[in-house]
Design an enzyme around this catalytic site. Structure first.
Site, PDB file in Angstrom:
ATOM      1  N   ALA A  32       0.801  -1.214   0.000  1.00 55.40           N
ATOM      2  CA  ALA A  32       0.000   0.000   0.000  1.00 55.40           C
ATOM      3  C   ALA A  32       0.839   1.271   0.000  1.00 55.40           C
ATOM      4  CB  ALA A  32      -0.934  -0.001   1.211  1.00 55.40           C
TER       5      ALA A  32
ATOM      6  N   GLY B  27       6.459  -0.280  -3.572  1.00 55.29           N
ATOM      7  CA  GLY B  27       6.592  -1.498  -4.368  1.00 55.29           C
ATOM      8  C   GLY B  27       8.042  -1.701  -4.745  1.00 55.29           C
TER       9      GLY B  27
ATOM     10  N   HIS C 205      -1.944 -12.522  -3.386  1.00 53.35           N
ATOM     11  CA  HIS C 205      -2.149 -11.739  -2.176  1.00 53.35           C
ATOM     12  C   HIS C 205      -0.843 -11.752  -1.397  1.00 53.35           C
ATOM     13  CE1 HIS C 205      -3.910 -10.951   1.971  1.00 53.35           C
ATOM     14  NE2 HIS C 205      -4.111  -9.858   1.264  1.00 53.35           N
ATOM     15  N   ASP C 206      -0.360 -10.590  -0.998  1.00 56.71           N
ATOM     16  CA  ASP C 206       0.990 -10.517  -0.441  1.00 56.71           C
ATOM     17  C   ASP C 206       1.160 -11.389   0.805  1.00 56.71           C
ATOM     18  OD1 ASP C 206      -0.568  -8.845   1.156  1.00 56.71           O
ATOM     19  OD2 ASP C 206       0.538  -7.020   0.677  1.00 56.71           O
TER      20      ASP C 206
END
Length: 489
Positions: A11, A14, A234-235
Protein backbone atom coordinates in the site's frame (compact mmCIF):
# COMPACT_ATOMS: atom_id res chain seq x y z
CA UNK A 1 20.09 -20.20 -16.00
CA UNK A 2 16.45 -19.28 -15.45
CA UNK A 3 15.77 -15.67 -14.48
CA UNK A 4 12.78 -14.66 -12.37
CA UNK A 5 11.32 -11.26 -11.51
CA UNK A 6 9.04 -10.86 -8.52
CA UNK A 7 7.02 -7.66 -8.34
CA UNK A 8 5.78 -7.02 -4.80
CA UNK A 9 3.50 -4.00 -4.36
CA UNK A 10 2.22 -2.87 -1.00
CA UNK A 11 0.00 0.00 0.00
CA UNK A 12 2.93 2.38 0.53
CA UNK A 13 5.68 1.08 -1.76
CA UNK A 14 6.59 -1.50 -4.37
CA UNK A 15 9.73 -3.19 -5.61
CA UNK A 16 10.92 -5.54 -8.30
CA UNK A 17 13.47 -8.23 -7.51
CA UNK A 18 15.53 -10.17 -10.03
CA UNK A 19 16.33 -13.74 -8.95
CA UNK A 20 17.93 -16.99 -9.99
CA UNK A 21 18.86 -20.27 -8.32
CA UNK A 22 22.54 -21.04 -7.82
CA UNK A 23 23.81 -24.13 -5.98
CA UNK A 24 20.43 -24.52 -4.35
CA UNK A 25 20.30 -20.92 -3.07
CA UNK A 26 17.87 -18.29 -4.32
CA UNK A 27 19.92 -15.23 -5.22
CA UNK A 28 17.98 -11.96 -5.28
CA UNK A 29 18.80 -8.46 -6.48
CA UNK A 30 16.45 -5.48 -6.14
CA UNK A 31 16.24 -3.71 -9.49
CA UNK A 32 13.49 -1.18 -8.84
CA UNK A 33 11.81 0.42 -5.85
CA UNK A 34 8.96 2.90 -6.08
CA UNK A 35 6.46 4.68 -3.89
CA UNK A 36 2.76 3.86 -3.79
CA UNK A 37 -0.22 5.52 -2.21
CA UNK A 38 -3.72 6.69 -2.88
CA UNK A 39 -4.89 10.15 -3.86
CA UNK A 40 -8.26 11.86 -3.58
CA UNK A 41 -10.31 12.12 -6.77
CA UNK A 42 -13.99 13.04 -6.81
CA UNK A 43 -14.09 12.69 -3.02
CA UNK A 44 -12.78 9.14 -3.12
CA UNK A 45 -9.39 7.66 -2.24
CA UNK A 46 -8.06 5.94 -5.38
CA UNK A 47 -4.91 4.14 -6.55
CA UNK A 48 -2.85 5.25 -9.54
CA UNK A 49 -2.88 1.91 -11.35
CA UNK A 50 -1.33 3.28 -14.55
CA UNK A 51 1.68 4.47 -12.55
CA UNK A 52 2.10 0.99 -11.01
CA UNK A 53 1.93 -0.60 -14.45
CA UNK A 54 4.56 1.84 -15.75
CA UNK A 55 6.86 0.87 -12.87
CA UNK A 56 6.53 -2.80 -13.84
CA UNK A 57 7.60 -1.90 -17.37
CA UNK A 58 10.51 0.13 -15.99
CA UNK A 59 11.52 -2.92 -13.93
CA UNK A 60 11.58 -5.11 -17.02
CA UNK A 61 13.60 -2.50 -18.93
CA UNK A 62 16.17 -2.44 -16.13
CA UNK A 63 16.39 -6.22 -16.19
CA UNK A 64 17.16 -6.03 -19.89
CA UNK A 65 19.97 -3.52 -19.30
CA UNK A 66 21.42 -6.00 -16.77
CA UNK A 67 21.70 -8.59 -19.51
CA UNK A 68 18.48 -10.52 -18.89
CA UNK A 69 17.20 -11.78 -22.24
CA UNK A 70 14.30 -13.86 -20.92
CA UNK A 71 12.53 -14.19 -17.59
CA UNK A 72 9.49 -15.34 -15.66
CA UNK A 73 7.45 -12.53 -14.07
CA UNK A 74 4.94 -12.71 -11.20
CA UNK A 75 3.08 -10.02 -9.27
CA UNK A 76 1.66 -9.80 -5.75
CA UNK A 77 -0.17 -6.87 -4.15
CA UNK A 78 -2.49 -6.08 -1.26
CA UNK A 79 -5.96 -7.64 -1.27
CA UNK A 80 -9.66 -6.72 -1.61
CA UNK A 81 -9.44 -3.80 -4.10
CA UNK A 82 -10.64 -4.26 -7.68
CA UNK A 83 -11.16 -2.74 -11.11
CA UNK A 84 -14.20 -2.74 -13.40
CA UNK A 85 -13.73 -3.32 -17.15
CA UNK A 86 -16.30 -2.61 -19.84
CA UNK A 87 -17.15 -4.85 -22.80
CA UNK A 88 -14.04 -3.57 -24.60
CA UNK A 89 -11.86 -4.38 -21.58
CA UNK A 90 -11.37 -0.69 -20.81
CA UNK A 91 -11.27 0.52 -17.22
CA UNK A 92 -14.57 2.08 -16.16
CA UNK A 93 -13.20 4.02 -13.20
CA UNK A 94 -10.17 4.25 -10.96
CA UNK A 95 -9.55 1.57 -8.34
CA UNK A 96 -10.93 2.81 -5.03
CA UNK A 97 -8.70 2.18 -2.01
CA UNK A 98 -9.79 0.02 0.88
CA UNK A 99 -8.95 3.01 3.10
CA UNK A 100 -11.80 5.04 1.57
CA UNK A 101 -14.53 5.89 4.08
CA UNK A 102 -17.44 4.73 1.93
CA UNK A 103 -17.68 1.40 3.78
CA UNK A 104 -17.46 2.75 7.34
CA UNK A 105 -21.05 1.73 8.11
CA UNK A 106 -21.74 -0.81 5.38
CA UNK A 107 -21.46 -3.98 7.44
CA UNK A 108 -24.57 -3.07 9.43
CA UNK A 109 -26.51 -2.59 6.18
CA UNK A 110 -25.47 -5.97 4.81
CA UNK A 111 -26.20 -7.77 8.09
CA UNK A 112 -29.81 -6.60 7.76
CA UNK A 113 -30.00 -8.62 4.55
CA UNK A 114 -28.12 -11.75 5.57
CA UNK A 115 -27.09 -13.22 8.91
CA UNK A 116 -23.48 -12.60 9.89
CA UNK A 117 -22.98 -16.27 10.77
CA UNK A 118 -24.28 -17.30 7.35
CA UNK A 119 -21.67 -15.15 5.60
CA UNK A 120 -18.91 -16.69 7.70
CA UNK A 121 -20.12 -20.23 7.09
CA UNK A 122 -20.28 -19.58 3.34
CA UNK A 123 -16.86 -17.90 3.00
CA UNK A 124 -14.85 -18.51 6.18
CA UNK A 125 -13.55 -14.91 6.10
CA UNK A 126 -13.36 -12.55 9.08
CA UNK A 127 -15.32 -9.32 9.00
CA UNK A 128 -13.34 -6.24 8.01
CA UNK A 129 -15.20 -3.15 6.87
CA UNK A 130 -13.11 -2.86 3.71
CA UNK A 131 -13.72 -6.40 2.39
CA UNK A 132 -14.75 -6.46 -1.26
CA UNK A 133 -18.21 -7.66 -0.28
CA UNK A 134 -18.86 -4.34 1.44
CA UNK A 135 -17.07 -2.24 -1.18
CA UNK A 136 -19.23 -3.68 -3.96
CA UNK A 137 -22.36 -3.04 -1.93
CA UNK A 138 -21.55 0.67 -1.98
CA UNK A 139 -20.63 0.84 -5.68
CA UNK A 140 -22.68 2.90 -8.10
CA UNK A 141 -25.35 0.65 -9.60
CA UNK A 142 -24.87 1.97 -13.14
CA UNK A 143 -21.13 1.20 -13.03
CA UNK A 144 -21.83 -2.36 -11.87
CA UNK A 145 -24.30 -2.80 -14.70
CA UNK A 146 -21.78 -1.55 -17.29
CA UNK A 147 -19.03 -3.80 -16.00
CA UNK A 148 -18.22 -6.80 -18.16
CA UNK A 149 -15.43 -8.00 -15.86
CA UNK A 150 -14.15 -7.45 -12.34
CA UNK A 151 -10.43 -7.99 -11.71
CA UNK A 152 -8.49 -7.62 -8.50
CA UNK A 153 -5.42 -5.37 -8.64
CA UNK A 154 -2.67 -7.94 -9.43
CA UNK A 155 -4.96 -9.66 -11.93
CA UNK A 156 -5.56 -6.37 -13.71
CA UNK A 157 -1.82 -5.74 -13.94
CA UNK A 158 -1.36 -9.26 -15.35
CA UNK A 159 -4.14 -8.56 -17.84
CA UNK A 160 -2.44 -5.36 -18.99
CA UNK A 161 0.73 -7.36 -19.63
CA UNK A 162 -0.77 -10.44 -21.31
CA UNK A 163 -4.35 -9.73 -22.34
CA UNK A 164 -5.66 -12.69 -20.28
CA UNK A 165 -8.53 -12.11 -17.86
CA UNK A 166 -8.19 -14.10 -14.62
CA UNK A 167 -8.60 -13.81 -10.86
CA UNK A 168 -6.03 -15.70 -8.78
CA UNK A 169 -7.59 -17.64 -5.92
CA UNK A 170 -5.47 -16.55 -2.91
CA UNK A 171 -6.40 -12.93 -3.51
CA UNK A 172 -9.95 -13.69 -4.57
CA UNK A 173 -10.56 -15.38 -1.23
CA UNK A 174 -10.00 -12.05 0.57
CA UNK A 175 -13.12 -10.62 -1.08
CA UNK A 176 -15.48 -12.50 1.29
CA UNK A 177 -17.38 -13.61 -1.82
CA UNK A 178 -15.66 -16.91 -2.66
CA UNK A 179 -17.23 -20.14 -1.44
CA UNK A 180 -15.33 -21.86 1.34
CA UNK A 181 -14.60 -24.81 -0.96
CA UNK A 182 -13.97 -24.86 -4.70
CA UNK A 183 -13.73 -21.92 -7.07
CA UNK A 184 -17.27 -20.56 -7.23
CA UNK A 185 -18.34 -17.19 -5.97
CA UNK A 186 -21.35 -17.38 -3.67
CA UNK A 187 -24.55 -16.59 -5.56
CA UNK A 188 -26.49 -15.28 -2.56
CA UNK A 189 -23.76 -12.81 -1.66
CA UNK A 190 -23.37 -11.75 -5.29
CA UNK A 191 -27.11 -11.02 -5.46
CA UNK A 192 -26.85 -8.80 -2.39
CA UNK A 193 -24.14 -6.69 -4.07
CA UNK A 194 -25.90 -6.82 -7.48
CA UNK A 195 -23.09 -8.66 -9.29
CA UNK A 196 -23.41 -11.63 -11.67
CA UNK A 197 -21.02 -14.59 -11.33
CA UNK A 198 -19.77 -14.23 -14.91
CA UNK A 199 -18.54 -10.70 -14.18
CA UNK A 200 -15.66 -12.19 -12.23
CA UNK A 201 -13.03 -13.55 -14.59
CA UNK A 202 -11.76 -17.13 -14.64
CA UNK A 203 -10.35 -18.31 -11.29
CA UNK A 204 -6.80 -19.67 -11.43
CA UNK A 205 -4.31 -21.17 -8.98
CA UNK A 206 -0.85 -19.81 -8.15
CA UNK A 207 1.63 -21.07 -10.72
CA UNK A 208 -0.75 -20.71 -13.67
CA UNK A 209 0.94 -19.56 -16.88
CA UNK A 210 -0.97 -16.49 -18.09
CA UNK A 211 0.89 -15.71 -21.30
CA UNK A 212 3.82 -13.72 -22.64
CA UNK A 213 4.06 -9.95 -22.50
CA UNK A 214 2.05 -8.62 -25.45
CA UNK A 215 3.88 -7.83 -28.73
CA UNK A 216 2.58 -4.24 -28.79
CA UNK A 217 4.28 -3.59 -25.44
CA UNK A 218 7.54 -5.02 -26.79
CA UNK A 219 7.34 -2.62 -29.75
CA UNK A 220 7.33 0.34 -27.37
CA UNK A 221 9.93 -0.90 -24.87
CA UNK A 222 13.20 -2.81 -24.85
CA UNK A 223 12.18 -5.74 -22.66
CA UNK A 224 13.31 -9.31 -22.07
CA UNK A 225 11.14 -12.10 -23.45
CA UNK A 226 8.82 -12.40 -20.48
CA UNK A 227 6.50 -15.23 -19.46
CA UNK A 228 3.92 -14.02 -16.94
CA UNK A 229 2.73 -16.39 -14.21
CA UNK A 230 0.11 -15.99 -11.53
CA UNK A 231 1.79 -16.29 -8.15
CA UNK A 232 0.21 -16.34 -4.68
CA UNK A 233 -0.90 -12.84 -5.58
CA UNK A 234 -2.15 -11.74 -2.18
CA UNK A 235 0.99 -10.52 -0.44
CA UNK A 236 0.23 -12.41 2.76
CA UNK A 237 -0.20 -15.63 0.77
CA UNK A 238 3.26 -15.09 -0.67
CA UNK A 239 4.64 -14.25 2.78
CA UNK A 240 3.27 -17.51 4.20
CA UNK A 241 4.71 -19.50 1.31
CA UNK A 242 8.02 -17.72 1.94
CA UNK A 243 8.00 -18.72 5.63
CA UNK A 244 10.31 -21.61 6.40
CA UNK A 245 8.36 -23.07 9.33
CA UNK A 246 9.43 -26.24 11.15
CA UNK A 247 9.15 -29.75 9.73
CA UNK A 248 9.00 -31.58 13.05
CA UNK A 249 6.81 -29.40 15.28
CA UNK A 250 3.50 -27.54 15.16
CA UNK A 251 4.33 -24.03 14.02
CA UNK A 252 2.59 -20.74 13.35
CA UNK A 253 3.51 -17.88 11.05
CA UNK A 254 3.60 -14.26 12.13
CA UNK A 255 3.88 -11.79 9.26
CA UNK A 256 5.01 -8.66 11.07
CA UNK A 257 4.60 -5.28 9.46
CA UNK A 258 2.20 -2.38 9.72
CA UNK A 259 -0.32 -5.12 10.41
CA UNK A 260 0.48 -8.42 12.05
CA UNK A 261 -1.05 -11.56 10.60
CA UNK A 262 -0.77 -14.62 12.79
CA UNK A 263 -1.99 -18.09 11.98
CA UNK A 264 -1.31 -21.56 10.62
CA UNK A 265 -1.21 -23.22 7.24
CA UNK A 266 -3.97 -25.86 7.18
CA UNK A 267 -5.22 -28.48 4.74
CA UNK A 268 -8.88 -27.81 5.62
CA UNK A 269 -10.77 -24.67 6.67
CA UNK A 270 -12.26 -24.17 10.14
CA UNK A 271 -15.57 -22.31 10.57
CA UNK A 272 -16.41 -23.35 14.12
CA UNK A 273 -18.25 -21.05 16.52
CA UNK A 274 -14.96 -20.43 18.30
CA UNK A 275 -13.21 -19.46 15.05
CA UNK A 276 -16.09 -17.12 14.22
CA UNK A 277 -16.11 -15.49 17.66
CA UNK A 278 -12.36 -14.94 17.65
CA UNK A 279 -12.29 -13.43 14.15
CA UNK A 280 -10.20 -15.96 12.24
CA UNK A 281 -10.13 -16.11 8.44
CA UNK A 282 -9.73 -19.05 6.08
CA UNK A 283 -7.88 -17.45 3.18
CA UNK A 284 -6.66 -19.65 0.36
CA UNK A 285 -3.03 -20.67 0.06
CA UNK A 286 -0.98 -22.50 -2.53
CA UNK A 287 -1.88 -26.04 -3.64
CA UNK A 288 -5.22 -26.25 -1.86
CA UNK A 289 -4.03 -25.04 1.55
CA UNK A 290 -5.79 -22.52 3.77
CA UNK A 291 -4.20 -19.63 5.63
CA UNK A 292 -6.06 -19.79 8.93
CA UNK A 293 -5.18 -16.38 10.33
CA UNK A 294 -6.18 -13.31 12.20
CA UNK A 295 -5.46 -9.67 11.42
CA UNK A 296 -3.87 -7.93 14.40
CA UNK A 297 -2.67 -4.37 14.68
CA UNK A 298 1.10 -4.36 14.29
CA UNK A 299 3.98 -1.92 13.95
CA UNK A 300 1.45 0.77 13.01
CA UNK A 301 1.21 1.66 16.70
CA UNK A 302 4.92 2.37 17.18
CA UNK A 303 5.09 4.11 13.79
CA UNK A 304 2.40 6.53 14.92
CA UNK A 305 3.93 7.00 18.40
CA UNK A 306 7.17 8.02 16.69
CA UNK A 307 5.30 10.40 14.39
CA UNK A 308 3.21 11.97 17.17
CA UNK A 309 5.97 12.31 19.79
CA UNK A 310 7.31 15.89 19.80
CA UNK A 311 10.98 14.84 19.73
CA UNK A 312 12.38 12.81 16.84
CA UNK A 313 13.58 9.30 17.72
CA UNK A 314 14.74 6.53 15.43
CA UNK A 315 13.14 3.11 15.87
CA UNK A 316 16.38 1.62 17.29
CA UNK A 317 16.51 4.49 19.79
CA UNK A 318 12.92 3.77 20.81
CA UNK A 319 13.79 0.11 21.36
CA UNK A 320 16.75 1.12 23.53
CA UNK A 321 14.50 3.41 25.55
CA UNK A 322 11.94 0.62 26.01
CA UNK A 323 14.63 -1.75 27.29
CA UNK A 324 15.41 0.77 30.04
CA UNK A 325 11.79 0.55 31.26
CA UNK A 326 11.14 -3.21 31.35
CA UNK A 327 9.51 -2.91 34.78
CA UNK A 328 6.89 -0.47 33.46
CA UNK A 329 3.79 -2.54 32.76
CA UNK A 330 0.40 -1.24 31.71
CA UNK A 331 -1.97 -3.31 29.61
CA UNK A 332 -3.55 -1.99 26.42
CA UNK A 333 -5.70 -3.75 23.83
CA UNK A 334 -4.27 -2.28 20.65
CA UNK A 335 -6.99 -3.99 18.62
CA UNK A 336 -9.45 -1.48 20.07
CA UNK A 337 -10.92 0.58 17.22
CA UNK A 338 -9.61 3.82 18.74
CA UNK A 339 -6.08 2.88 17.70
CA UNK A 340 -6.82 2.36 13.98
CA UNK A 341 -6.21 6.00 13.07
CA UNK A 342 -6.36 8.38 16.05
CA UNK A 343 -5.53 12.05 15.77
CA UNK A 344 -2.66 11.47 18.17
CA UNK A 345 -1.48 7.96 19.08
CA UNK A 346 0.38 9.07 22.21
CA UNK A 347 -2.73 10.72 23.60
CA UNK A 348 -4.88 7.73 22.61
CA UNK A 349 -2.65 5.37 24.62
CA UNK A 350 -2.56 7.72 27.60
CA UNK A 351 -6.34 8.18 27.56
CA UNK A 352 -6.85 4.40 27.43
CA UNK A 353 -4.67 3.98 30.51
CA UNK A 354 -6.58 6.70 32.38
CA UNK A 355 -9.93 5.11 31.49
CA UNK A 356 -8.75 1.69 32.69
CA UNK A 357 -7.32 3.02 35.95
CA UNK A 358 -3.68 2.26 35.15
CA UNK A 359 -0.44 4.20 35.31
CA UNK A 360 -0.02 6.59 32.40
CA UNK A 361 3.14 6.32 30.25
CA UNK A 362 4.85 9.68 30.15
CA UNK A 363 8.22 9.13 28.47
CA UNK A 364 9.13 7.75 25.08
CA UNK A 365 10.65 4.73 26.82
CA UNK A 366 7.46 4.00 28.78
CA UNK A 367 5.37 4.40 25.63
CA UNK A 368 7.61 2.14 23.54
CA UNK A 369 7.69 -0.47 26.32
CA UNK A 370 3.88 -0.34 26.47
CA UNK A 371 3.61 -0.98 22.74
CA UNK A 372 6.09 -3.86 22.57
CA UNK A 373 4.88 -5.54 25.77
CA UNK A 374 1.25 -5.52 24.70
CA UNK A 375 1.91 -6.62 21.13
CA UNK A 376 3.80 -9.63 22.50
CA UNK A 377 0.95 -10.46 24.88
CA UNK A 378 -1.62 -10.11 22.10
CA UNK A 379 0.44 -12.56 20.05
CA UNK A 380 0.46 -14.92 23.05
CA UNK A 381 -3.32 -14.73 23.45
CA UNK A 382 -3.67 -15.41 19.71
CA UNK A 383 -1.46 -18.50 19.98
CA UNK A 384 -3.64 -19.71 22.85
CA UNK A 385 -6.68 -19.29 20.61
CA UNK A 386 -5.01 -21.07 17.69
CA UNK A 387 -4.18 -24.05 19.87
CA UNK A 388 -7.73 -24.17 21.19
CA UNK A 389 -9.40 -23.87 17.78
CA UNK A 390 -7.10 -26.11 15.74
CA UNK A 391 -6.15 -28.66 18.39
CA UNK A 392 -2.48 -27.89 17.77
CA UNK A 393 0.29 -27.51 20.29
CA UNK A 394 2.27 -24.71 18.72
CA UNK A 395 5.91 -24.80 19.76
CA UNK A 396 7.51 -22.63 17.06
CA UNK A 397 6.61 -19.24 15.59
CA UNK A 398 8.21 -18.11 12.34
CA UNK A 399 8.30 -14.29 12.33
CA UNK A 400 8.75 -12.79 8.86
CA UNK A 401 8.53 -9.35 7.30
CA UNK A 402 9.97 -5.98 8.24
CA UNK A 403 8.84 -6.20 11.86
CA UNK A 404 11.06 -9.24 12.36
CA UNK A 405 14.04 -6.84 12.54
CA UNK A 406 12.90 -5.79 16.02
CA UNK A 407 14.97 -8.11 18.23
CA UNK A 408 13.47 -6.85 21.48
CA UNK A 409 9.90 -7.55 20.31
CA UNK A 410 11.02 -10.98 19.08
CA UNK A 411 12.42 -11.76 22.54
CA UNK A 412 9.22 -10.58 24.25
CA UNK A 413 7.21 -12.72 21.83
CA UNK A 414 9.28 -15.80 22.74
CA UNK A 415 8.79 -15.04 26.43
CA UNK A 416 5.01 -14.51 26.40
CA UNK A 417 4.07 -17.15 23.82
CA UNK A 418 6.38 -19.71 25.44
CA UNK A 419 7.47 -20.69 21.93
CA UNK A 420 10.76 -20.96 20.10
CA UNK A 421 11.11 -18.24 17.47
CA UNK A 422 12.52 -18.48 13.97
CA UNK A 423 13.25 -14.96 12.72
CA UNK A 424 13.17 -14.43 8.96
CA UNK A 425 13.21 -14.15 6.13
CA UNK A 426 12.59 -10.42 6.25
CA UNK A 427 11.79 -10.67 2.51
CA UNK A 428 9.40 -13.61 2.89
CA UNK A 429 6.84 -12.08 0.52
CA UNK A 430 9.39 -11.82 -2.29
CA UNK A 431 10.67 -15.35 -1.70
CA UNK A 432 7.13 -16.72 -1.61
CA UNK A 433 6.22 -14.86 -4.79
CA UNK A 434 9.24 -16.41 -6.49
CA UNK A 435 8.64 -19.88 -5.03
CA UNK A 436 5.20 -20.32 -6.61
CA UNK A 437 6.62 -19.71 -10.09
CA UNK A 438 9.82 -21.65 -9.42
CA UNK A 439 7.83 -24.75 -8.41
CA UNK A 440 5.71 -24.54 -11.56
CA UNK A 441 8.77 -24.10 -13.78
CA UNK A 442 10.42 -27.13 -12.09
CA UNK A 443 13.15 -25.20 -10.35
CA UNK A 444 11.92 -26.94 -7.20
CA UNK A 445 9.84 -30.11 -7.00
CA UNK A 446 7.48 -28.99 -4.22
CA UNK A 447 6.80 -26.53 -1.39
CA UNK A 448 9.09 -28.35 1.03
CA UNK A 449 12.07 -28.14 -1.31
CA UNK A 450 11.34 -24.48 -2.05
CA UNK A 451 11.20 -23.67 1.67
CA UNK A 452 14.44 -25.52 2.24
CA UNK A 453 16.07 -23.33 -0.42
CA UNK A 454 14.57 -20.20 1.15
CA UNK A 455 15.93 -21.22 4.55
CA UNK A 456 19.46 -21.78 3.29
CA UNK A 457 19.32 -18.54 1.29
CA UNK A 458 18.73 -16.43 4.40
CA UNK A 459 20.51 -15.80 7.69
CA UNK A 460 17.77 -16.99 10.04
CA UNK A 461 17.90 -16.24 13.74
CA UNK A 462 16.68 -18.73 16.33
CA UNK A 463 15.41 -17.58 19.73
CA UNK A 464 14.77 -20.35 22.23
CA UNK A 465 11.96 -20.18 24.76
CA UNK A 466 13.37 -18.51 27.90
CA UNK A 467 13.80 -20.88 30.84
CA UNK A 468 12.55 -18.32 33.36
CA UNK A 469 9.02 -17.22 32.47
CA UNK A 470 7.93 -16.36 36.00
CA UNK A 471 5.72 -13.39 35.11
CA UNK A 472 4.34 -14.74 31.85
CA UNK A 473 0.99 -16.12 33.02
CA UNK A 474 0.51 -13.33 35.55
CA UNK A 475 1.02 -10.61 32.93
CA UNK A 476 -1.27 -12.32 30.40
CA UNK A 477 -4.03 -12.63 33.01
CA UNK A 478 -3.55 -9.00 34.06
CA UNK A 479 -3.79 -8.01 30.39
CA UNK A 480 -7.05 -9.93 29.96
CA UNK A 481 -8.46 -8.44 33.16
CA UNK A 482 -7.43 -4.86 32.36
CA UNK A 483 -8.63 -4.99 28.76
CA UNK A 484 -11.49 -7.47 29.18
CA UNK A 485 -9.87 -9.15 26.20
CA UNK A 486 -11.38 -12.55 26.97
CA UNK A 487 -14.84 -11.07 26.60
CA UNK A 488 -14.04 -9.33 23.31
CA UNK A 489 -12.83 -12.44 21.48
Amino acid sequence: MKNYIAVDIGASSGRAVLAHVEDGDIKIQEINRFANGFTTQNQQEVWDIDYLFDEIIISLERAKTLGVRSCYLSIDTWGVDYIFLDDKSKRLQEAVSYRDTRTNHTMEKVFQLINKHDIYNKTGIQFLQFNTLFQLYEECKSVKQQAEYILLVPDYLNFRLTGRLTNEVTNLSTTQLLDLYGYNLNNELLEIVDIKPQQFAEVVEPGTYLGDVRPDIHKLHNLPETCVYATASHDTASAVLGSVGHSGKDWAFLSSGTWSLIGQELSEPIVSENAFNQGYSNERGIQGTYRFLKNIIGMWIIQRVRKDWPKNYTFPEMVKQAQQHTDFKVFVDFNDARFINPNNMVEAIQTYCIETGQSVPQTIGELAQTVYLNLAIIYAVSIEALNEITGSTIEVINIVGGGSNNEYLNELTAYYTNCDIIVGPVEATVFGNLAATMITTEQFKDIAEARQAIAQSNMLQHIMTPKDTTDRITDINLFKEATQYAHKL
